[in-house]
Design a protein around this motif. Structure first.
Motif, PDB file in Angstrom:
ATOM      1  N   LYS A 298       6.805  -6.993 -18.330  1.00  0.00           N
ATOM      2  CA  LYS A 298       8.389  -6.875 -17.516  1.00  0.00           C
ATOM      3  C   LYS A 298       8.412  -5.373 -17.011  1.00  0.00           C
ATOM      4  N   GLN A 299       7.960  -4.121 -16.777  1.00  0.00           N
ATOM      5  CA  GLN A 299       7.730  -2.933 -16.683  1.00  0.00           C
ATOM      6  C   GLN A 299       7.690  -2.551 -15.118  1.00  0.00           C
ATOM      7  N   TYR A 300       7.927  -2.073 -14.433  1.00  0.00           N
ATOM      8  CA  TYR A 300       7.003  -1.258 -13.417  1.00  0.00           C
ATOM      9  C   TYR A 300       5.988  -0.643 -13.942  1.00  0.00           C
ATOM     10  N   VAL A 301       4.276  -0.572 -13.304  1.00  0.00           N
ATOM     11  CA  VAL A 301       3.480   0.289 -14.081  1.00  0.00           C
ATOM     12  C   VAL A 301       3.469   1.215 -12.554  1.00  0.00           C
ATOM     13  N   LEU A 302       1.854   1.810 -13.333  1.00  0.00           N
ATOM     14  CA  LEU A 302       1.472   2.839 -11.633  1.00  0.00           C
ATOM     15  C   LEU A 302      -0.012   2.301 -11.697  1.00  0.00           C
ATOM     16  N   PRO A 303       0.514   2.107 -10.438  1.00  0.00           N
ATOM     17  CA  PRO A 303      -0.994   1.339 -10.423  1.00  0.00           C
ATOM     18  C   PRO A 303      -2.444   1.031 -10.108  1.00  0.00           C
ATOM     19  N   LYS A 304      -3.264   1.100 -10.811  1.00  0.00           N
ATOM     20  CA  LYS A 304      -3.847   1.538 -10.566  1.00  0.00           C
ATOM     21  C   LYS A 304      -5.252   1.828  -9.399  1.00  0.00           C
ATOM     22  N   LEU A 305      -5.524   2.777  -8.838  1.00  0.00           N
ATOM     23  CA  LEU A 305      -6.185   3.595  -8.050  1.00  0.00           C
ATOM     24  C   LEU A 305      -7.831   2.403  -7.507  1.00  0.00           C
ATOM     25  N   ARG A 306      -7.426   1.583  -6.413  1.00  0.00           N
ATOM     26  CA  ARG A 306      -8.941   0.625  -5.955  1.00  0.00           C
ATOM     27  C   ARG A 306     -10.052   1.414  -6.866  1.00  0.00           C
ATOM     28  N   TYR A 307      -9.631   2.875  -5.890  1.00  0.00           N
ATOM     29  CA  TYR A 307     -11.072   3.858  -5.765  1.00  0.00           C
ATOM     30  C   TYR A 307     -11.296   5.059  -6.385  1.00  0.00           C
ATOM     31  N   ALA A 308     -12.171   6.448  -5.496  1.00  0.00           N
ATOM     32  CA  ALA A 308     -11.928   7.634  -6.831  1.00  0.00           C
ATOM     33  C   ALA A 308     -10.942   8.017  -5.870  1.00  0.00           C
ATOM     34  N   TYR A 309      -9.981   9.475  -6.661  1.00  0.00           N
ATOM     35  CA  TYR A 309      -9.454  10.361  -5.957  1.00  0.00           C
ATOM     36  C   TYR A 309     -10.015  11.142  -4.489  1.00  0.00           C
TER      37      TYR A 309
ATOM     38  N   VAL B 257      -1.404  13.092  10.181  1.00  0.00           N
ATOM     39  CA  VAL B 257      -1.210  11.716  10.907  1.00  0.00           C
ATOM     40  C   VAL B 257      -2.424  11.172  11.163  1.00  0.00           C
ATOM     41  N   LYS B 258      -2.743  11.910  12.273  1.00  0.00           N
ATOM     42  CA  LYS B 258      -4.210  11.444  13.011  1.00  0.00           C
ATOM     43  C   LYS B 258      -5.165  11.111  12.212  1.00  0.00           C
ATOM     44  N   SER B 259      -5.560  11.719  10.976  1.00  0.00           N
ATOM     45  CA  SER B 259      -6.897  11.467  10.429  1.00  0.00           C
ATOM     46  C   SER B 259      -6.121  10.827   9.727  1.00  0.00           C
ATOM     47  N   TRP B 260      -5.271  10.579   8.920  1.00  0.00           N
ATOM     48  CA  TRP B 260      -4.880   9.396   7.993  1.00  0.00           C
ATOM     49  C   TRP B 260      -5.238   7.701   8.629  1.00  0.00           C
ATOM     50  N   LEU B 261      -5.286   7.717  10.707  1.00  0.00           N
ATOM     51  CA  LEU B 261      -5.274   6.478  10.717  1.00  0.00           C
ATOM     52  C   LEU B 261      -6.860   6.321  10.592  1.00  0.00           C
ATOM     53  N   ASN B 262      -7.915   7.045   9.846  1.00  0.00           N
ATOM     54  CA  ASN B 262      -9.524   7.139   9.665  1.00  0.00           C
ATOM     55  C   ASN B 262      -9.706   6.181   8.626  1.00  0.00           C
ATOM     56  N   VAL B 263      -8.533   6.124   7.895  1.00  0.00           N
ATOM     57  CA  VAL B 263      -9.201   5.398   6.663  1.00  0.00           C
ATOM     58  C   VAL B 263      -7.698   4.512   6.463  1.00  0.00           C
ATOM     59  N   VAL B 264      -7.063   3.569   7.100  1.00  0.00           N
ATOM     60  CA  VAL B 264      -6.727   2.426   6.549  1.00  0.00           C
ATOM     61  C   VAL B 264      -7.587   1.273   6.620  1.00  0.00           C
ATOM     62  N   ASN B 265      -7.234   0.352   5.523  1.00  0.00           N
ATOM     63  CA  ASN B 265      -8.116   0.088   5.386  1.00  0.00           C
ATOM     64  C   ASN B 265      -7.161  -2.195   6.177  1.00  0.00           C
ATOM     65  N   TRP B 266      -7.966  -2.297   7.208  1.00  0.00           N
ATOM     66  CA  TRP B 266      -6.501  -3.098   8.116  1.00  0.00           C
ATOM     67  C   TRP B 266      -7.077  -4.622   7.827  1.00  0.00           C
ATOM     68  N   ALA B 267      -7.245  -5.037   6.953  1.00  0.00           N
ATOM     69  CA  ALA B 267      -8.023  -6.275   5.893  1.00  0.00           C
ATOM     70  C   ALA B 267      -6.774  -6.386   5.061  1.00  0.00           C
ATOM     71  N   MET B 268      -6.606  -4.867   4.586  1.00  0.00           N
ATOM     72  CA  MET B 268      -4.878  -5.156   3.694  1.00  0.00           C
ATOM     73  C   MET B 268      -3.750  -5.346   4.460  1.00  0.00           C
TER      74      MET B 268
ATOM     75  N   LEU C 178      -2.705   0.984  -1.065  1.00  0.00           N
ATOM     76  CA  LEU C 178      -3.776  -0.273  -0.825  1.00  0.00           C
ATOM     77  C   LEU C 178      -4.299  -0.920   0.921  1.00  0.00           C
ATOM     78  N   THR C 179      -3.656   0.231   1.153  1.00  0.00           N
ATOM     79  CA  THR C 179      -3.319  -0.003   2.169  1.00  0.00           C
ATOM     80  C   THR C 179      -4.704   0.887   3.176  1.00  0.00           C
ATOM     81  N   LEU C 180      -4.766   1.980   2.260  1.00  0.00           N
ATOM     82  CA  LEU C 180      -6.452   3.251   1.983  1.00  0.00           C
ATOM     83  C   LEU C 180      -7.618   2.348   1.639  1.00  0.00           C
ATOM     84  N   ALA C 181      -8.051   2.770   1.838  1.00  0.00           N
ATOM     85  CA  ALA C 181      -9.765   2.426   1.445  1.00  0.00           C
ATOM     86  C   ALA C 181     -10.693   3.296   2.269  1.00  0.00           C
ATOM     87  N   PRO C 182     -11.552   4.191   1.003  1.00  0.00           N
ATOM     88  CA  PRO C 182     -13.408   3.759   1.804  1.00  0.00           C
ATOM     89  C   PRO C 182     -14.106   3.622   1.850  1.00  0.00           C
ATOM     90  N   GLU C 183     -14.077   4.171   3.239  1.00  0.00           N
ATOM     91  CA  GLU C 183     -15.019   3.529   4.337  1.00  0.00           C
ATOM     92  C   GLU C 183     -16.017   2.238   3.553  1.00  0.00           C
TER      93      GLU C 183
END
Ligand code: MN
Length: 278
Positions: free
Chosen positions: A77-88, A256-267, A157-162
């Motif tokens: 019953k605590q907030y926790v740091l979620p694990k990233l679903r991909y490597a740094y 910001v422009k570069s960041w748009l390339n890694v958006v995970n639109w499925a999420m 969650l809304t970012l992801a590798p290719e």
């Protein structure tokens, strides 16, 4: 593209995308055609046809967002740091590994700690062991750190590798973007301009306003100021300097422009469906 530039002959007699509310699949297809978004429609259809990914991240639909993914430990019953679903380093070259590691393991972790601490102090005030004079302070801490925690959980969650990301919005989301912003290009320019113009530290968000049933773009200062009550966050870009300074220095617009390339639109699709109770 500019919808006003469409010659009258090819404008639909009645646009299915001028009224609020949900669009049917047929309406969505018609809307995309009317808006000249054939490329978006093709991507959306290709995305819908893709096979489910084993981890569920690249798959639209619903039911994949667990409490753990959103940073909540249901047992403790605590907030926790979620694990990233991909490597740094998985979002290189758009977001560098060092920025990702510091951002996730230190900045995000501090929001989690700040949120848990503030809620615990408020509990003490309720049971009489805390200092009631500090209720305003701890309430502000909940808003700031709670905003920071949720914003960052959604950000990862809304970012992801290719290989793991949906590369375009679903047909449904693309049609709503077309309806509410005029075109996908207009949405992108509005979103980027909003992000670039945030004063100091903050975010730009694509949100779903459930009152009007429409998508909106908002700015957010710090982690929650300027938040529109009742709007569900779908896609946000963190424009605090800690999100980009190591690689981009003061060139926020490049980030910001570069960041748009890694958006995970499925999420983003999934959050859009959840926001509408689907
Ligand atoms: Mn951040």
């Amino acid at each position: 593209m500019d919808i006003n530039a469409i010659p009258p002959a090819v404008k639909p007699a009645r646009s299915p995308v001028t009224d609020g509310g949900a669009l049917s699949r047929r309406d969505a297809l018609a809307a995309l055609s009317a808006l000249g978004l054939g490329a978006v429609a093709s991507s959306a259809l290709a995305q819908e046809a893709r096979p489910p990914s084993p981890d569920g991240l690249a798959t639209g639909g619903r039911g994949h967002l667990t409490a753990e993914m959103l940073g909540w430990d249901a047992n403790a019953k605590q907030y926790v740091l979620p694990k990233l679903r991909y490597a740094y380093d998985a979002l290189e070259p758009h977001i560098d590994a060092a920025t990702m590691e510091i951002h996730h393991s230190r900045h995000h972790a501090s929001y989690v700690a700040g949120l848990n601490k503030a809620l615990s102090e408020l509990a003490k005030i309720r049971d009489g062991s805390g200092d009631a004079a500090l209720i305003k302070h701890w309430s502000r801490e909940v808003a700031f750190h709670g905003g920071g925690h949720v914003n960052h959980s959604l950000f990862w969650l809304t970012l992801a590798p290719e290989a793991m990301r949906g590369k375009a919005p679903s047909l449904d989301l693309a049609a709503h973007i077309g309806r509410d912003f005029g075109s996908f290009e207009r949405f992108l320019s509005h979103f980027q301009a909003a992000a670039n113009a945030v004063e100091g530290s903050g975010w730009a968000w694509l949100m779903y306003d459930f009152v009007a049933g429409r998508l909106i773009v908002t700015q957010m200062e710090k982690q929650q100021n300027l938040y529109m009550t009742g709007a569900a966050p779908l896609l946000g870009v963190d424009v605090w300097e800690h999100a980009y300074y190591l690689k981009y220095q003061n060139k926020r617009a490049d980030y910001v422009k570069s960041w748009l390339n890694v958006v995970n639109w499925a999420m983003v699709d999934e959050l859009f469906a959840l926001a509408r109770g689907m």
